[in-house]
Design an enzyme around this catalytic site. Sequence first.
Site, PDB file in Angstrom:
ATOM      1  N   ARG A  50      54.745  52.387 -26.779  1.00  0.00           N
ATOM      2  CA  ARG A  50      54.745  52.083 -28.012  1.00  0.00           C
ATOM      3  C   ARG A  50      53.614  51.610 -28.850  1.00  0.00           C
ATOM      4  O   ARG A  50      52.681  51.249 -27.759  1.00  0.00           O
ATOM      5  CB  ARG A  50      55.531  50.487 -28.172  1.00  0.00           C
ATOM      6  CG  ARG A  50      56.983  50.663 -27.505  1.00  0.00           C
ATOM      7  CD  ARG A  50      57.831  49.615 -27.817  1.00  0.00           C
ATOM      8  NE  ARG A  50      59.267  49.662 -27.219  1.00  0.00           N
ATOM      9  CZ  ARG A  50      59.955  48.506 -27.049  1.00  0.00           C
ATOM     10  NH1 ARG A  50      59.689  47.389 -27.618  1.00  0.00           N
ATOM     11  NH2 ARG A  50      61.146  48.620 -26.820  1.00  0.00           N
ATOM     12  N   SER A 149      62.487  50.601 -30.657  1.00  0.00           N
ATOM     13  CA  SER A 149      63.399  49.548 -30.537  1.00  0.00           C
ATOM     14  C   SER A 149      63.492  48.805 -31.725  1.00  0.00           C
ATOM     15  O   SER A 149      63.162  49.256 -32.846  1.00  0.00           O
ATOM     16  CB  SER A 149      63.187  48.798 -29.164  1.00  0.00           C
ATOM     17  OG  SER A 149      64.474  47.957 -29.153  1.00  0.00           O
ATOM     18  N   ASP A 310      67.395  51.336 -32.686  1.00  0.00           N
ATOM     19  CA  ASP A 310      67.931  52.344 -31.736  1.00  0.00           C
ATOM     20  C   ASP A 310      69.398  51.985 -31.197  1.00  0.00           C
ATOM     21  O   ASP A 310      69.742  52.651 -30.622  1.00  0.00           O
ATOM     22  CB  ASP A 310      66.952  52.743 -30.654  1.00  0.00           C
ATOM     23  CG  ASP A 310      66.873  51.677 -29.660  1.00  0.00           C
ATOM     24  OD1 ASP A 310      66.782  50.431 -29.880  1.00  0.00           O
ATOM     25  OD2 ASP A 310      66.630  52.290 -28.588  1.00  0.00           O
ATOM     26  N   ASP A 312      70.608  49.805 -29.171  1.00  0.00           N
ATOM     27  CA  ASP A 312      70.679  49.391 -27.863  1.00  0.00           C
ATOM     28  C   ASP A 312      70.682  47.845 -27.556  1.00  0.00           C
ATOM     29  O   ASP A 312      70.709  47.567 -26.397  1.00  0.00           O
ATOM     30  CB  ASP A 312      69.574  50.106 -26.910  1.00  0.00           C
ATOM     31  CG  ASP A 312      68.139  49.266 -26.990  1.00  0.00           C
ATOM     32  OD1 ASP A 312      67.952  48.702 -28.076  1.00  0.00           O
ATOM     33  OD2 ASP A 312      67.466  49.872 -25.960  1.00  0.00           O
ATOM     34  N   ARG A 313      70.725  47.262 -28.758  1.00  0.00           N
ATOM     35  CA  ARG A 313      70.937  45.724 -28.414  1.00  0.00           C
ATOM     36  C   ARG A 313      71.944  45.363 -29.336  1.00  0.00           C
ATOM     37  O   ARG A 313      71.930  45.798 -30.557  1.00  0.00           O
ATOM     38  CB  ARG A 313      69.465  45.104 -28.850  1.00  0.00           C
ATOM     39  CG  ARG A 313      68.362  45.559 -27.853  1.00  0.00           C
ATOM     40  CD  ARG A 313      67.247  44.656 -27.914  1.00  0.00           C
ATOM     41  NE  ARG A 313      66.089  44.643 -26.941  1.00  0.00           N
ATOM     42  CZ  ARG A 313      65.129  44.053 -27.052  1.00  0.00           C
ATOM     43  NH1 ARG A 313      64.964  42.855 -27.230  1.00  0.00           N
ATOM     44  NH2 ARG A 313      64.188  44.419 -26.073  1.00  0.00           N
ATOM     45  N   GLU A 395      71.055  41.802 -19.745  1.00  0.00           N
ATOM     46  CA  GLU A 395      69.608  41.235 -20.022  1.00  0.00           C
ATOM     47  C   GLU A 395      69.665  40.121 -20.952  1.00  0.00           C
ATOM     48  O   GLU A 395      70.252  40.389 -22.089  1.00  0.00           O
ATOM     49  CB  GLU A 395      68.421  42.203 -19.856  1.00  0.00           C
ATOM     50  CG  GLU A 395      68.586  43.111 -21.083  1.00  0.00           C
ATOM     51  CD  GLU A 395      67.307  44.163 -20.799  1.00  0.00           C
ATOM     52  OE1 GLU A 395      66.751  44.263 -19.697  1.00  0.00           O
ATOM     53  OE2 GLU A 395      66.987  44.803 -22.325  1.00  0.00           O
ATOM     54  N   SER A 397      67.728  39.598 -23.367  1.00  0.00           N
ATOM     55  CA  SER A 397      67.251  40.178 -24.750  1.00  0.00           C
ATOM     56  C   SER A 397      68.481  41.021 -25.506  1.00  0.00           C
ATOM     57  O   SER A 397      68.261  41.952 -26.341  1.00  0.00           O
ATOM     58  CB  SER A 397      66.054  41.031 -24.423  1.00  0.00           C
ATOM     59  OG  SER A 397      66.220  42.011 -23.785  1.00  0.00           O
TER      60      SER A 397
END
Length: 551
Positions: A50, A149, A310, A312-313, A395, A397
């Site tokens: 990143r 992200s 993206d 994914d969270r 996780e 986060s």
Amino acid sequence: MSTSSHPLAGQPAPSDLLVDVPRLVSAYYTGRPDPAVPSQRVAFGTSGHRGSSFDDAFNEWHVLAISQAICAYRKQQGIDGPLFLGIDTHALSTPAFASAVEVLAANGVELMLSKGDEYTPTPAVSHAILVYNRGRTSGLADGIVITPSHNPPESGGFKYNPPNGGPAGTDITSAVEAAANKMLANKLEGVKRMPLAQALKASTTHRHDYLNTYVEDLAQVLDMDAIRGGTIDLGVDPLGGAGVHYWPAIAARYKLQRLNVLSQAVDPTFRFMSLDWDGRIRMDPSSPDAMHGLVALKDRFGIAFACDTDHDRHGVVTRSAGLMQPNNYLAVMVDYLFTHRPHWPAQAAVGKTVVSSRMIDRVAARLGRPLYEVPVGFKWFVDGLVDGSLGFGGEESAGATFLRHDGSAWTTDKDGIVPALLSAEIAARTGRDPGERFNELTQALGRPVSDRVDAPATPEQKKRLSALSPQQITSTTLAGEKIENVLSHAPGNGAAIGGVKVVTENGWFAARPSGTENIYKIYGESFLGDDHLARILGEAQQVVDKALSAS
């Protein structure tokens, strides 16, 4: 998180804070990284490489070199199936996509690009890899997701998923990193490339319907009938991310008349976001400041949710609790899933990271399920999800995924969409929203309070902290309680946690350096209240100060 909030935190972004997209993209093509400068080298953290083109940390040369290094890795490993390539909505993702396609096509890689140039969430790529590889022993597929992200709009990111569908482990990323940096040092010598127009027309370049393939399969992992029959109104804000068109498709496919998609805006400046705690734009669905707009709607919807760029969270807002802390919702998911998935393996374990809440430990113990505790990084859950020995991996986060109804793997990377929708399933099948479910857990298992302290650290200080050993913790008590355990390696898999975790009966702290920034983090939790937590964090700070000042 214990930090001093910016005066504009939670407020709309003023125009002078918006990224200059033309200048950013120009810097992507004109910048030249200096391999002698550490910040300008290819560096894979816990979620890929990143950086920003403004800092010569993410530009055309980086992407060309990384793409060629991945081609070399695939050839070395005999990976010759298709490569599923996805991108998010960050401004740098589109030029990085073009650079990657030029290299991958020139190397003869069978490319699977999104139909209609649709943006592609990380879980849709992981799902595609697993579906393609199911039952195969050769010709295996892998994937790339171009995303930083939830990072700010000026950021770019690039991550690789091998044939297991999950984030690449350090054995892979270290090899790719070394090869890419060597190419940077040699002015891209060895990089194969063809013009984008030619690459898109190559016989090896194909189109894949990520959106409908993923959406159609959701009934295999969620009770979509229960969600459709729910009696509360649902709201979702894609936060301008890669799943922006997935949500209307989900609502239409499953006839979810109560699911309201609040915005379909895509704007690379992300001007519709409220500022995060530090006054920056960050698409973090677990941040109360970044999620200010959705939290303000909690009385309009029974449950509202959002995902990062993206997807994914996840972030879940309930009428009873507002924006749920990620750890609290993880515990609720574990408690619900392991009592509502009868076809999961009887001994499937609960996966969590060492800095996730011990409420998850207590829930797992009450369920009679084994606990699998690993270092920070979703890659540690991949093997267990593939073989079914893990039913759930989560996780702190706000990243999680879990098995399909039949006990097989759904994704092996984080999936923000499925946990978000699970909140509606929980409410529909139990009659209580996740906030109410968490309150019930606290009545039975205790109420945790937690916090995290971030502070600057030099690379040398981060190295010292990472090497901290249990022998250096000389105290026998923490915040008035006997220390039960001091860990430098995760109990689940024995892997180093890159720091230390100190545990008592009713509290713990963990100290570790960040894998992506020049900071260290101290996590703390107590089941005895705020004062006890403050003592834990204070004593943890003394331990860290001593380690960082060591000669």
